[in-house]
Design a protein around this motif. Structure first.
Motif, PDB file in Angstrom:
ATOM      1  N   ASN A 111       1.006  -1.184   0.072  1.00  0.00           N
ATOM      2  CA  ASN A 111       0.017  -0.019  -0.008  1.00  0.00           C
ATOM      3  C   ASN A 111       0.949   1.366  -0.068  1.00  0.00           C
ATOM      4  O   ASN A 111       2.170   1.240   0.037  1.00  0.00           O
ATOM      5  CB  ASN A 111      -0.984  -0.153   1.115  1.00  0.00           C
ATOM      6  CG  ASN A 111      -1.835   1.210   1.162  1.00  0.00           C
ATOM      7  OD1 ASN A 111      -2.675   1.290   0.113  1.00  0.00           O
ATOM      8  ND2 ASN A 111      -2.356   1.733   2.274  1.00  0.00           N
ATOM      9  N   LYS A 112       0.384   2.313  -0.159  1.00  0.00           N
ATOM     10  CA  LYS A 112       1.086   3.734  -0.290  1.00  0.00           C
ATOM     11  C   LYS A 112       1.967   3.652  -1.731  1.00  0.00           C
ATOM     12  O   LYS A 112       2.981   4.088  -1.262  1.00  0.00           O
ATOM     13  CB  LYS A 112       1.726   4.166   0.995  1.00  0.00           C
ATOM     14  CG  LYS A 112       0.849   4.248   2.366  1.00  0.00           C
ATOM     15  CD  LYS A 112       1.426   4.809   3.537  1.00  0.00           C
ATOM     16  CE  LYS A 112       0.637   4.558   4.503  1.00  0.00           C
ATOM     17  NZ  LYS A 112       1.366   5.135   5.758  1.00  0.00           N
ATOM     18  N   GLU A 114       2.146   4.639  -4.298  1.00  0.00           N
ATOM     19  CA  GLU A 114       2.371   5.868  -5.218  1.00  0.00           C
ATOM     20  C   GLU A 114       3.478   6.635  -4.418  1.00  0.00           C
ATOM     21  O   GLU A 114       4.333   7.395  -4.956  1.00  0.00           O
ATOM     22  CB  GLU A 114       0.967   6.934  -4.810  1.00  0.00           C
ATOM     23  CG  GLU A 114       1.034   7.964  -3.591  1.00  0.00           C
ATOM     24  CD  GLU A 114       0.648   7.243  -2.470  1.00  0.00           C
ATOM     25  OE1 GLU A 114       0.344   6.115  -2.416  1.00  0.00           O
ATOM     26  OE2 GLU A 114       0.588   8.037  -1.634  1.00  0.00           O
ATOM     27  N   CYS A 145      -4.317   4.163  -1.287  1.00  0.00           N
ATOM     28  CA  CYS A 145      -5.507   4.848  -1.027  1.00  0.00           C
ATOM     29  C   CYS A 145      -5.458   6.239  -1.309  1.00  0.00           C
ATOM     30  O   CYS A 145      -6.606   7.090  -1.135  1.00  0.00           O
ATOM     31  CB  CYS A 145      -5.649   4.826   0.442  1.00  0.00           C
ATOM     32  SG  CYS A 145      -5.961   2.987   0.993  1.00  0.00           S
ATOM     33  N   LYS A 146      -4.541   6.982  -1.721  1.00  0.00           N
ATOM     34  CA  LYS A 146      -4.106   8.319  -1.941  1.00  0.00           C
ATOM     35  C   LYS A 146      -3.928   8.791  -3.446  1.00  0.00           C
ATOM     36  O   LYS A 146      -3.924   9.843  -3.720  1.00  0.00           O
ATOM     37  CB  LYS A 146      -3.181   8.669  -1.205  1.00  0.00           C
ATOM     38  CG  LYS A 146      -3.284   8.754   0.574  1.00  0.00           C
ATOM     39  CD  LYS A 146      -4.064   9.908   0.947  1.00  0.00           C
ATOM     40  CE  LYS A 146      -4.341   9.953   2.308  1.00  0.00           C
ATOM     41  NZ  LYS A 146      -3.743  10.392   3.382  1.00  0.00           N
ATOM     42  N   GLY A 170      -0.172   1.844  10.790  1.00  0.00           N
ATOM     43  CA  GLY A 170       0.224   2.958   9.958  1.00  0.00           C
ATOM     44  C   GLY A 170       0.576   2.649   8.547  1.00  0.00           C
ATOM     45  O   GLY A 170       0.629   3.430   7.698  1.00  0.00           O
ATOM     46  N   GLY A 172      -2.035   1.425   6.721  1.00  0.00           N
ATOM     47  CA  GLY A 172      -2.983   1.859   5.856  1.00  0.00           C
ATOM     48  C   GLY A 172      -4.292   0.863   5.797  1.00  0.00           C
ATOM     49  O   GLY A 172      -4.989   0.725   5.013  1.00  0.00           O
ATOM     50  N   LYS A 173      -4.168   0.070   6.876  1.00  0.00           N
ATOM     51  CA  LYS A 173      -5.268  -1.073   7.005  1.00  0.00           C
ATOM     52  C   LYS A 173      -6.570  -0.623   7.056  1.00  0.00           C
ATOM     53  O   LYS A 173      -7.573  -0.956   6.418  1.00  0.00           O
ATOM     54  CB  LYS A 173      -4.793  -1.982   8.202  1.00  0.00           C
ATOM     55  CG  LYS A 173      -3.547  -3.011   7.831  1.00  0.00           C
ATOM     56  CD  LYS A 173      -3.334  -3.843   8.957  1.00  0.00           C
ATOM     57  CE  LYS A 173      -3.266  -3.228  10.337  1.00  0.00           C
ATOM     58  NZ  LYS A 173      -2.228  -2.347  10.649  1.00  0.00           N
ATOM     59  N   SER A 174      -6.814   0.382   7.892  1.00  0.00           N
ATOM     60  CA  SER A 174      -8.023   0.998   8.075  1.00  0.00           C
ATOM     61  C   SER A 174      -8.545   1.874   6.767  1.00  0.00           C
ATOM     62  O   SER A 174      -9.564   1.868   6.592  1.00  0.00           O
ATOM     63  CB  SER A 174      -8.413   1.981   9.218  1.00  0.00           C
ATOM     64  OG  SER A 174      -7.195   1.997   9.947  1.00  0.00           O
ATOM     65  N   SER A 175      -7.412   2.532   6.350  1.00  0.00           N
ATOM     66  CA  SER A 175      -7.670   3.231   4.908  1.00  0.00           C
ATOM     67  C   SER A 175      -8.215   2.335   3.850  1.00  0.00           C
ATOM     68  O   SER A 175      -9.123   2.470   3.026  1.00  0.00           O
ATOM     69  CB  SER A 175      -6.510   3.899   4.467  1.00  0.00           C
ATOM     70  OG  SER A 175      -6.139   4.600   5.478  1.00  0.00           O
TER      71      SER A 175
HETATM   72  P1  GDP Z   1      -3.498   1.491  10.025  1.00  0.00           P
HETATM   73  O1  GDP Z   1      -2.891   1.933  11.116  1.00  0.00           O
HETATM   74  O2  GDP Z   1      -2.834   0.287   9.159  1.00  0.00           O
HETATM   75  O3  GDP Z   1      -4.905   1.246  10.011  1.00  0.00           O
HETATM   76  O4  GDP Z   1      -3.341   2.703   8.778  1.00  0.00           O
HETATM   77  P2  GDP Z   1      -4.284   3.829   8.512  1.00  0.00           P
HETATM   78  O5  GDP Z   1      -5.164   3.534   7.642  1.00  0.00           O
HETATM   79  O6  GDP Z   1      -4.538   4.569   9.742  1.00  0.00           O
HETATM   80  O7  GDP Z   1      -3.394   5.037   8.061  1.00  0.00           O
HETATM   81  C1  GDP Z   1      -2.261   5.423   8.378  1.00  0.00           C
HETATM   82  C2  GDP Z   1      -1.616   6.676   7.725  1.00  0.00           C
HETATM   83  O8  GDP Z   1      -1.426   6.333   6.170  1.00  0.00           O
HETATM   84  C3  GDP Z   1      -2.893   7.614   7.400  1.00  0.00           C
HETATM   85  O9  GDP Z   1      -2.385   9.033   7.716  1.00  0.00           O
HETATM   86  C4  GDP Z   1      -3.431   7.352   5.943  1.00  0.00           C
HETATM   87  O10 GDP Z   1      -3.957   8.419   5.599  1.00  0.00           O
HETATM   88  C5  GDP Z   1      -2.233   7.149   5.357  1.00  0.00           C
HETATM   89  N1  GDP Z   1      -2.296   6.270   4.101  1.00  0.00           N
HETATM   90  C6  GDP Z   1      -3.088   5.172   4.110  1.00  0.00           C
HETATM   91  N2  GDP Z   1      -2.986   4.761   2.805  1.00  0.00           N
HETATM   92  C7  GDP Z   1      -2.085   5.715   2.078  1.00  0.00           C
HETATM   93  C8  GDP Z   1      -1.683   5.767   0.957  1.00  0.00           C
HETATM   94  O11 GDP Z   1      -2.007   4.654  -0.080  1.00  0.00           O
HETATM   95  N3  GDP Z   1      -0.746   6.566   0.477  1.00  0.00           N
HETATM   96  C9  GDP Z   1      -0.561   7.676   1.257  1.00  0.00           C
HETATM   97  N4  GDP Z   1       0.510   8.510   0.953  1.00  0.00           N
HETATM   98  N5  GDP Z   1      -0.870   7.406   2.655  1.00  0.00           N
HETATM   99  C10 GDP Z   1      -1.896   6.638   2.905  1.00  0.00           C
END
Ligand code: GDP
Ligand code: ZN
Length: 289
Positions: A111-112, A114, A145-146, A170, A172-175
Motif C-alpha cells: 500500500n502507499k 504511489e 488509498c491516495k 500505519g 493503511g489497513k483502516s484506509s
Molecule cells: P493502519 O494503522 O494500518 O490502519 O493505517 P491507517 O489506515 O490508519 O493509515 C495510516 C496513515 O497512512 C494515515 O494518515 C493514512 O491517511 C495514510 N495512508 C493510508 N493509505 C495511504 C496511501 O495509499 N498513500 C498515502 N500516501 N498515505 C496513506
C-alpha cells in the motif's frame, strides 16, 4: 459469527438478518468467523448451541507474546506493507511462515505504492524483494488509498473469500477497509442497533460484508507484537522454497544452520534458493531459541 465478545456476540442468520447471540458456558467462546448453531428464544434473540469445526484459527501475539486467537475460518491473509512506515527486515517472512502454518493463502499488498518510486531502498528491505516474492509464487499487489493505482486490483483477490488484513500500524489497513467497504458506517450502525450498544470499531474484531461476494475481517489494535512465537518445524515448513529439498539433508532433524550435509545450504550455494531468504530463515531461527 460477525462479532464476538466475552459472553455474547452478533451472528448472521441464513436469511442475512443479524441478531444478538448469547453464549452458554458449556459450549465455549466462539470467535469472529465461526460457523455456529443457535436456538431462537421467544424475544427473538439467539442462544448459542454449538460451534462447528474450525478450518483454522488466526492468532496474533498479545503484549505478553502469548497467542491470542482473533478469528476463525479464513481463506487468506493480506499482509499489508508500505514504504512508510518501513517494514523491518524479516517482518514479511514471519507473516508468511505463520500464515502458511494455518494453511491459508498469503497475499502481499504494497500500500502507499504511489510513494514507493520516490524512495531509495536498502538491499535488505522487504520492498526490494517484491519481485522475488512473485517468483516464489506469492500474489503481490500494489495499492494506494491516495492516488494511482487505487485499490481495484484487490477485487479479484477478495471475491468469494474470507480475508483479513494484517500488518504493522500505519501501513493503511483502516484506509483500505474504508475504500473497500463503502457502507462501513451503515454496517457498524446495524451491528450497534442489534446489540443495543455502540460498537467500538477501534478495538473490536469485526467481519464485514464486501460489495462483492466475500468478507473482510478487520482486527484493529495491536499488531506490533506480530505473531506468536513459532516452532522450529513451523518455521522450516513456512519457507516454501525449501520444500524441493525436504528430506535431502544428512540428518533428519537438520535445522539447516551449521549441520554437515545440509541440502538447504547446498541449494543456497548452488543458487537454487535465494540467499536472502536463507539468511532470513537463519535470523528467525536464532530468535526462536
Ligand atoms: P493502519 O494503522 O494500518 O490502519 O493505517 P491507517 O489506515 O490508519 O493509515 C495510516 C496513515 O497512512 C494515515 O494518515 C493514512 O491517511 C495514510 N495512508 C493510508 N493509505 C495511504 C496511501 O495509499 N498513500 C498515502 N500516501 N498515505 C496513506
Ligand atoms: Zn538441512
Amino acid at each position: 459469527m460477525l462479532v464476538s465478545y466475552g459472553n455474547r456476540g452478533i451472528i448472521e442468520l441464513p436469511t442475512g438478518e443479524r441478531t444478538d447471540c448469547k453464549y452458554r458456558r458449556s459450549i465455549g467462546r466462539p470467535y469472529c468467523g465461526d460457523r455456529v448453531s443457535v436456538e431462537m428464544t421467544k424475544d427473538n434473540s439467539a442462544v448459542l448451541t454449538g460451534i462447528q469445526h474450525r478450518d483454522n484459527e488466526f492468532a496474533r501475539a498479545n503484549a505478553r507474546l502469548q497467542k491470542q486467537v482473533i478469528a476463525a475460518n479464513l481463506d487468506q491473509a493480506l499482509v499489508v506493507i508500505a514504504p512508510e512506515p518501513q517494514p523491518s527486515t524479516d517482518l514479511v517472512e514471519r507473516y508468511l511462515v505463520a500464515i502458511h502454518s494455518l494453511g491459508i493463502r498469503p497475499v502481499i499488498v504494497l500500500n502507499k505504492s504511489e510513494l514507493a518510486a520516490k524512495q531509495s531502498l536498502a538491499a535488505d528491505s522487504p520492498l526490494s524483494h517484491l519481485g522475488d516474492y512473485r517468483e516464489l509464487g506469492y500474489p503481490v499487489l500494489a495499492t494506494s488509498c491516495k492516488g494511482d493505482p487505487g485499490t481495484d486490483a484487490l477485487w479479484p483477490i477478495l471475491e468469494d473469500k474470507v480475508s483479513i488484513l494484517v500488518g504493522q500500524s500505519g501501513v493503511g489497513k483502516s484506509s483500505l477497509i474504508n475504500q473497500l467497504i463503502p457502507d462501513l458506517g451503515l454496517q457498524t450502525g446495524e451491528l450497534s442497533r442489534v446489540t443495543g450498544k455502540g460498537i467500538h470499531t477501534t478495538t473490536t474484531t469485526i467481519m464485514y460484508s464486501l460489495p462483492v461476494e466475500g468478507r473482510l475481517i478487520d482486527s484493529p489494535g495491536v499488531w506490533e507484537y506480530g505473531l506468536w512465537q513459532m516452532e522450529q518445524a513451523e518455521l522450516g515448513d513456512g519457507f516454501i522454497d525449501f520444500h524441493p529439498f525436504d528430506g535431502h539433508c544428512k540428518f533428519n532433524d537438520c535445522r539447516h544452520s551449521s549441520e554437515p550435509g545440509c541440502a538447504i545450504r547446498d541449494a543456497v550455494d548452488q543458487g537454487l534458493i535465494m540467499k536472502w531468504r536463507y539468511d532470513s530463515y537463519r535470523r528467525l531461527l536464532e530468535q526462536n531459541r
